[in-house]
Design a protein around this motif. Structure first.
Motif: not given
Ligand SMILES: Cc1cc2nc3c(=O)[nH]c(=O)nc-3n(C[C@H](O)[C@H](O)[C@H](O)COP(=O)(O)OP(=O)(O)OC[C@H]3O[C@@H](n4cnc5c(N)ncnc54)[C@H](O)[C@@H]3O)c2cc1C
Length: 370
Positions: A238, A244-247
């Motif tokens: 990341n 990030s993973d959320d993004e």
């Protein structure tokens, strides 16, 4: 004997073909609503192990479909730095016209579905099972149920069948994310691409954890939905990818492809040109996961195959081939006097070294430590 297979992926479909060929009553339940639901293909290298398993399981007509829809064999694996300076090269003998050395995942699955119309049920998401003295009762997320003598979890890395059978298995995220994409092989792209990128699997790396893999998918007979392409996969953690993973997992395909373009901005101009020619709508992210120790389980009626039992990183190009090996062994176990315990022992002995090798390769390639 009635066999219920959860998951119409590579292993589940091959198993169904193998069982049907010898007259076993088999049904495959797949959570996707239809075979066309996911058209995202990517290139899968088929090794002699996978080819031998396919030859053992597939009826002639299906095998011919697999050969016809496979990609033209390559003859090279090569590594480069980000300025395209060669780092290593391995050349292989060119395979014969009937050889299957790599496939597009979507086209391969469609070929493996040949003749399975009465066997495949789509829109069936496995939820849970109960073992009874007479068999296995299977419950689906839509409230329906089925019964079988044997239940096979071929439902991939996030297997719910495994979740119930071996809840203690840890599937580890190795911290590497891939942005998978396609560069259509137009005449201009064929002109631009380095010769090696059109001959086989090539991996370029900046030496600091950012990598980009390229490999040609040149069909013998393309699917109706799309044509030849260059598989292009960006890999990194990341922080290296700057998202990030959320993004990452909320991004549109075009936003994902913009990360790829940004990441290779100071790489060799040829790589930038290829990425610029990519199909932004085809990009999607993948998390790389693995197990450390292939699990064992105790059930005489429920078993597992493929990524469901031995999730591994793709860094040895072996996950699908091992799933095919499992399917061939399970076909044999279910149609001979071998039992599911013997099958399980064979799977563990065969797959444990491959899982370990895949992890070591991933640690070296992606500069991570698990
Ligand atoms: C980018 C990438 C490149 C790869 N390259 C290679 C390669 O070159 N060579 C190689 O050998 N391997 C490769 N692999 C690995 C390979 O794709 C997998 O190992 C292989 O697909 C595993 O097959 P499977 O049948 O076990 O699972 P899958 O093919 O994942 O199939 C599982 C199926 O189960 C279905 N399913 C899931 N949950 C449920 C549920 N609850 N109910 C019903 N159905 C369900 C899914 O929709 C899916 O259709 C690669 C993987 C990736 C991500």
């Amino acid at each position: 004997m009635k066999v219920a297979v959860m998951g119409a992926g590579i292993g589940g479909l091959a198993l169904a073909q193998g069982l049907l060929k010898v007259g076993v009553d088999v049904t495959v339940f797949e959570r996707d609503p239809s075979p066309q639901y996911r058209k995202q293909g990517y290139r899968i290298h088929i090794s002699p192990v996978g080819e031998e398993a396919l030859a053992a399981m597939l009826p002639d007509a299906v095998r011919r479909r697999v050969i016809a829809t496979a990609t033209q064999p390559g003859d090279l694996v090569a590594g480069f730095d980000d300025q395209l300076n060669p780092q290593f090269e391995q050349v292989y003998p060119v395979a014969g016209p009937d050889a299957v050395t790599s496939v597009d995942r979507y086209a391969f699955r469609r070929a493996l579905m040949t003749g399975l119309d009465d066997v495949l049920q789509f829109g069936k998401q496995f939820a849970s099972y109960v073992e009874t003295p007479d068999g296995v009762e299977i419950a689906f997320a839509d409230g329906t149920s089925a019964v079988a003598d044997v239940l096979v979890g071929a439902d991939g890395v996030g297997s719910r069948v495994r979740g119930q059978l071996v809840p203690e298995l840890d599937v580890l995220d190795i911290g590497v994310r891939c942005i998978y994409g396609k560069v259509p092989l137009t005449p201009a792209v064929r002109e631009t691409a380095p010769e090696a990128f059109l001959r086989g699997f090539c991996f370029a790396s900046n030496g600091s954890g950012l990598g980009a893999a390229f490999a040609p998918v040149v069909f013998r007979e393309p699917p109706v939905e799309y044509g030849d392409y260059l598989m292009a996969v960006l890999t990194g953690t990341n922080p290296v990818l700057g998202a990030s993973d959320d993004e990452l997992f909320a991004m549109s395909p075009a936003e994902l492809w913009a990360i790829v373009e940004r990441s290779v901005a100071d790489w060799h101009p040829t790589i930038r040109e290829l990425v610029d020619a990519g199909e932004p709508g085809a990009a999607f992210p993948i998390t790389l996961r693995t197990c450390i120790k292939v699990p064992s389980w105790s059930s005489s009626r429920v078993t597992l195959l493929g990524d469901a039992v031995h999730p591994m990183t793709p860094a040895a190009g072996a996950g699908a081939n091992t799933a095919l090996w499992d399917a061939a062994r399970l076909t044999r176990a279910l149609t001979s006097d071998k039992d599911l315990v013997t099958y399980q022992q064979e799977v563990i002995a065969n797959s444990q070294p491959i899982v370990t090798e895949s992890l070591h390769n991933a640690e070296r390639m992606f500069k991570v430590s698990v």
